[in-house]
Design a protein around this motif. Structure first.
Motif, PDB file in Angstrom:
ATOM      1  N   TRP A 111       0.770 107.390 103.450  1.00 18.19           N
ATOM      2  CA  TRP A 111       0.384 106.999 104.812  1.00 18.19           C
ATOM      3  C   TRP A 111      -0.608 105.838 104.844  1.00 18.19           C
ATOM      4  O   TRP A 111      -0.595 105.035 105.781  1.00 18.19           O
ATOM      5  CB  TRP A 111      -0.178 108.206 105.560  1.00 18.19           C
TER       6      TRP A 111
ATOM      7  N   LEU B 180       1.784 110.363 109.969  1.00 13.98           N
ATOM      8  CA  LEU B 180       2.036 110.706 108.564  1.00 13.98           C
ATOM      9  C   LEU B 180       0.776 111.282 107.919  1.00 13.98           C
ATOM     10  O   LEU B 180       0.849 112.220 107.123  1.00 13.98           O
ATOM     11  CB  LEU B 180       2.510 109.468 107.796  1.00 13.98           C
ATOM     12  N   ARG B 181      -0.369 110.719 108.273  1.00 12.70           N
ATOM     13  CA  ARG B 181      -1.634 111.234 107.734  1.00 12.70           C
ATOM     14  C   ARG B 181      -1.861 112.673 108.191  1.00 12.70           C
ATOM     15  O   ARG B 181      -2.310 113.520 107.416  1.00 12.70           O
ATOM     16  CB  ARG B 181      -2.790 110.344 108.193  1.00 12.70           C
TER      17      ARG B 181
ATOM     18  N   VAL C 191       5.023 111.020 103.411  1.00 13.34           N
ATOM     19  CA  VAL C 191       3.718 111.173 104.058  1.00 13.34           C
ATOM     20  C   VAL C 191       2.562 110.919 103.093  1.00 13.34           C
ATOM     21  O   VAL C 191       1.449 110.593 103.520  1.00 13.34           O
ATOM     22  CB  VAL C 191       3.579 112.576 104.701  1.00 13.34           C
TER      23      VAL C 191
ATOM     24  N   ARG D  33       1.192 105.702 111.054  1.00 14.25           N
ATOM     25  CA  ARG D  33       0.258 106.027 109.980  1.00 14.25           C
ATOM     26  C   ARG D  33      -0.554 107.275 110.336  1.00 14.25           C
ATOM     27  O   ARG D  33      -0.751 108.162 109.494  1.00 14.25           O
ATOM     28  CB  ARG D  33      -0.680 104.851 109.715  1.00 14.25           C
TER      29      ARG D  33
ATOM     30  N   PRO E 226       5.733 104.163 102.645  1.00 13.86           N
ATOM     31  CA  PRO E 226       5.641 105.223 103.652  1.00 13.86           C
ATOM     32  C   PRO E 226       6.990 105.554 104.290  1.00 13.86           C
ATOM     33  O   PRO E 226       7.184 106.645 104.810  1.00 13.86           O
ATOM     34  CB  PRO E 226       4.674 104.648 104.681  1.00 13.86           C
TER      35      PRO E 226
ATOM     36  N   ASP F 113       0.858 102.332 105.345  1.00  9.72           N
ATOM     37  CA  ASP F 113       1.687 102.084 106.530  1.00  9.72           C
ATOM     38  C   ASP F 113       0.945 101.145 107.478  1.00  9.72           C
ATOM     39  O   ASP F 113      -0.196 101.402 107.870  1.00  9.72           O
ATOM     40  CB  ASP F 113       2.014 103.401 107.232  1.00  9.72           C
TER      41      ASP F 113
END
Length: 308
Positions: free
Chosen positions: A186, A198-199, A183, A195, A156, A189
């Protein structure tokens, strides 16, 4: 039959609803405002201009407590010498002691790694050109948020800093870090807040208080007449380049004339977009050129003598 385009000055005077109808009439192709996400340059820039968002993103990506963001600077241009390759940054922010450059990378580029190296160099040069001494260089982060994995390791985050090859415990201590966030990874992570961020960038799923706030602000911004107008006008500029390129080509009456007309109009409009703060990445995608080609056209345009 070709649809005739109004002049840009006429379009700029239209009400937002009229401008939307005109876009449909002209068949201007662009992602609908309602479908824009945080990963799209235009919405990313609009949201990161808000200090609460800029600080929240920095803190979650880096796992730190940032100071007060004195100013998030969007689309800052650094072009130290007339004959050098300049750059245009997505976001440049400070918290008084640290400099953060955050770039949204929606497409994979072969030169991405060297590009980050160049960004770091010009950021340092920009600081020193303002009269500061080497010792005044602050802690700096150059951050690329990538939709595609830049190293194919399914991590990640990829964090880089200068380390001695002979003794890996010895760090250079030059106050700089370069970080790529992937990303698409994610799920792996371990940091919960990061997380979730990024999600959200990857899929639009808001699963934390911060990302739900981002989603609320996104809807608020996308519902703004000012934002909708700026976004539509940016895409009309691009449509205008294609239209006039075809017209210039037809006037030549031959295939080479068409190609030349498109290139001349595209070049002219690239410079116009640049002056109107259209992100280089979006210009490149819209006109079918690489970012390097767009940057070169901008560099050439800046060194040409004015016709005034």
């Amino acid at each position: 039959m070709e649809v005739k385009l109004r002049s840009l000055s006429e379009l700029e005077k239209l009400e937002t609803s009229e401008l939307e109808r005109e876009c449909r009439r002209l068949r201007v192709r662009f992602k609908p405002v309602e479908e824009l996400t945080f990963a799209d340059d235009f919405l990313f820039g609009a949201l990161m201009y808000r200090r609460e968002v800029c600080r929240g993103v920095i803190e979650r990506l880096l796992g730190i407590r940032a100071g007060r963001i004195t100013y998030p600077e969007l689309q800052k241009v650094i072009n130290p010498f007339y004959d050098s390759k300049g750059i245009r940054l997505d976001v440049l922010a400070r918290d008084g002691k640290t400099l953060y450059n955050i770039e949204m990378q929606t497409a994979a580029h072969a030169s991405l790694l060297l590009r980050m190296r160049y960004y770091q160099g010009l950021l340092d040069m920009d600081l020193l050109m303002k009269g500061q001494d080497y010792g005044d260089l602050c802690q700096g982060y150059v951050i690329f948020i990538c939709r595609a994995d830049p190293f194919d390791r399914n991590l990640p985050a990829y964090t880089f800093e200068n380390v001695c090859l002979e003794d890996s415990s010895l760090k250079l201590g030059d106050k700089s870090q370069k970080i790529f966030y992937n990303v698409s990874a994610w799920e792996s992570d371990c940091d919960g807040e990061r997380r979730s961020l990024l999600r959200y960038i990857d899929s639009g799923d808001a699963t934390s208080a911060f990302t739900r706030r981002l989603e609320e602000l996104s809807k608020e911004v996308k519902g703004s007449n000012k934002f909708r107008r700026q976004y539509m006008m940016q895409n009309i500029y691009i449509n205008d380049a294609i239209y006039h390129g075809r017209e210039m080509g037809r006037a030549e009456g031959i295939a080479t004339g068409i190609s030349l007309g498109v290139e001349q109009a595209t070049r002219s409009n690239i410079l116009s977009f640049y002056k109107n703060n259209v992100p280089v990445s979006l210009i490149a995608t819209s006109v079918g050129k690489s970012e390097a080609e767009v940057q070169e056209i901008i560099r050439q345009g800046q060194t040409e003598p004015s016709s005034c």
